[in-house]
Design an enzyme around this catalytic site. Structure first.
Site, PDB file in Angstrom:
ATOM      1  N   GLN A  35     -23.390  19.594  80.768  1.00 17.45           N
ATOM      2  CA  GLN A  35     -23.098  20.542  80.007  1.00 17.45           C
ATOM      3  C   GLN A  35     -22.176  20.007  78.863  1.00 17.45           C
ATOM      4  OE1 GLN A  35     -21.451  23.290  82.829  1.00 17.45           O
ATOM      5  NE2 GLN A  35     -20.342  21.571  83.910  1.00 17.45           N
ATOM      6  N   GLU A 110     -17.466  21.192  93.559  1.00 19.80           N
ATOM      7  CA  GLU A 110     -17.847  21.487  92.212  1.00 19.80           C
ATOM      8  C   GLU A 110     -18.944  20.369  91.801  1.00 19.80           C
ATOM      9  OE1 GLU A 110     -18.207  21.415  88.321  1.00 19.80           O
ATOM     10  OE2 GLU A 110     -16.712  22.992  89.204  1.00 19.80           O
ATOM     11  N   ASP A 142     -23.767  19.824  94.532  1.00 22.81           N
ATOM     12  CA  ASP A 142     -24.267  21.297  93.941  1.00 22.81           C
ATOM     13  C   ASP A 142     -24.085  22.366  94.858  1.00 22.81           C
ATOM     14  OD1 ASP A 142     -26.716  23.493  94.459  1.00 22.81           O
ATOM     15  OD2 ASP A 142     -26.728  22.767  92.488  1.00 22.81           O
ATOM     16  N   ASP A 160     -16.481  30.734  92.274  1.00 24.79           N
ATOM     17  CA  ASP A 160     -16.013  30.532  91.083  1.00 24.79           C
ATOM     18  C   ASP A 160     -16.899  29.705  90.066  1.00 24.79           C
ATOM     19  OD1 ASP A 160     -14.200  30.304  88.746  1.00 24.79           O
ATOM     20  OD2 ASP A 160     -12.992  28.639  89.187  1.00 24.79           O
ATOM     21  N   SER A 161     -17.950  30.773  89.743  1.00 20.30           N
ATOM     22  CA  SER A 161     -19.049  30.111  89.280  1.00 20.30           C
ATOM     23  C   SER A 161     -19.061  30.359  87.584  1.00 20.30           C
ATOM     24  CB  SER A 161     -20.558  30.705  89.558  1.00 20.30           C
ATOM     25  OG  SER A 161     -20.617  32.325  89.247  1.00 20.30           O
ATOM     26  N   ASP A 163     -21.609  31.635  84.458  1.00 25.12           N
ATOM     27  CA  ASP A 163     -22.320  32.681  84.084  1.00 25.12           C
ATOM     28  C   ASP A 163     -23.986  32.268  84.698  1.00 25.12           C
ATOM     29  OD1 ASP A 163     -21.008  35.052  82.779  1.00 25.12           O
ATOM     30  OD2 ASP A 163     -20.349  33.497  81.726  1.00 25.12           O
ATOM     31  N   PRO A 167     -26.664  25.417  85.138  1.00 24.68           N
ATOM     32  CA  PRO A 167     -26.380  25.145  86.416  1.00 24.68           C
ATOM     33  C   PRO A 167     -25.666  26.259  87.283  1.00 24.68           C
ATOM     34  CG  PRO A 167     -25.358  23.563  84.839  1.00 24.68           C
ATOM     35  CD  PRO A 167     -25.812  24.712  84.093  1.00 24.68           C
TER      36      PRO A 167
END
Length: 285
Positions: A35, A110, A142, A160-161, A163, A167
């Site tokens: 990202q 993470e 992952d 705590d993802s 949206d 990923p």
């Protein structure tokens, strides 16, 4: 090195609605394998972290999000020793969990090591040394794969993802939630970030459908974070215990024993957060 700019960004998360934020100064701008990461300063919110131009956290209002995803399940549980955080690369979630001296071990998973490293450098006020706490085990992996394969068990699991695009998408599936349920200890609690239901109603509905199939108590609670556009944010809640109905007096006792000094969370806010407005109740399956 910093670059001065007077540009604005508009969040692309929603097709026909989005907040604009003025970029006063850019501190970091780089595209990783997963990202695009940016940190910039806004006069109202201080330093802001965006992933693919979507706000993830800010120095100004992150305390609301992080306090509500940590203190609510931990104090409701009352005896949490082992906590799992999926995501949370900026360190804010670990910061709040580790304020509970009763928590003995925190595993944080993470997917992007780059998020952790640049957060340490460019957003140190979020982690406040959490990455150096000996109780923290940082795993770069992952989150969905970790959850599928882990044999460890946790009293509280915090998702705590980002949206459910890119990923983060796999962290909103029935399969993932099923693996999370298996990784809970008896009476354990799963909480999740479920977006702004006024704008992302399907996200909450789908999660609640999965939770209701898995847990004896499945619902959500809410808090308003100014930089998450569109109204209050929902946090998924799943457990086989009766922890949601712990009395206010018990919450107050646990809160005082924990010696927390939060800026948003109170035992009263904790209880009130589960009182859902009508439009959210209509999204529940």
């Amino acid at each position: 090195m910093s670059t001065d700019t007077s540009d604005w960004i508009r969040e692309p998360l929603h097709a026909d609605y989005g907040q604009g934020l003025k970029v006063e100064e850019v501190f970091y701008d780089s595209k990783t394998e997963h990202q695009r990461l940016r940190v910039f300063r806004n006069n109202t919110f201080g330093r802001i972290l965006t992933l693919d131009d979507v706000v993830q956290t800010t120095e100004g209002d992150n305390f609301i999000y992080h306090e509500m995803l940590t203190h609510v399940p931990i104090l409701a549980h009352g005896a949490a020793k082992r906590v799992l955080i999926i995501g949370g690369g900026d360190g804010g979630m670990a910061r709040e969990v580790l304020k509970h001296q009763s928590v003995e071990h925190v595993t944080m998973v993470e997917i992007d090591a780059g998020v952790v490293e640049f957060s340490k450098e460019h957003l140190p006020t979020l982690s406040q040394g959490a990455f150096d706490d000996p109780r923290l085990n940082l795993v770069i992996n992952d989150g969905a794969l970790f959850m599928k394969e882990t044999t460890d068990r946790f009293d509280v699991i915090i998702v705590d993802s980002t949206d459910p695009i890119g990923p983060g998408e796999v962290l909103f599936t029935d399969t993932f939630y099923g693996h999370a349920k298996r990784a809970l200890t008896p009476g354990g609690i799963l909480v999740t970030q479920n977006g702004v239901p006024f704008m992302q109603g399907d996200e909450l509905t789908n999660t609640m459908r999965a939770f209701q199939a898995l847990f004896a108590d499945a619902t959500c609670y809410m808090a308003t974070i100014p930089t998450y556009a569109g109204g209050p944010m929902a946090f998924g809640w799943g457990t086989d215990s009766d922890a949601r109905h712990v009395t206010l007096e018990t919450l107050q006792t646990r809160f005082q024993a924990a010696k927390l000094t939060p800026d948003y969370y109170t035992p009263e806010v904790h209880q009130g957060a589960f009182a859902l407005p009508g439009y959210v109740l209509k999204l529940m399956p």
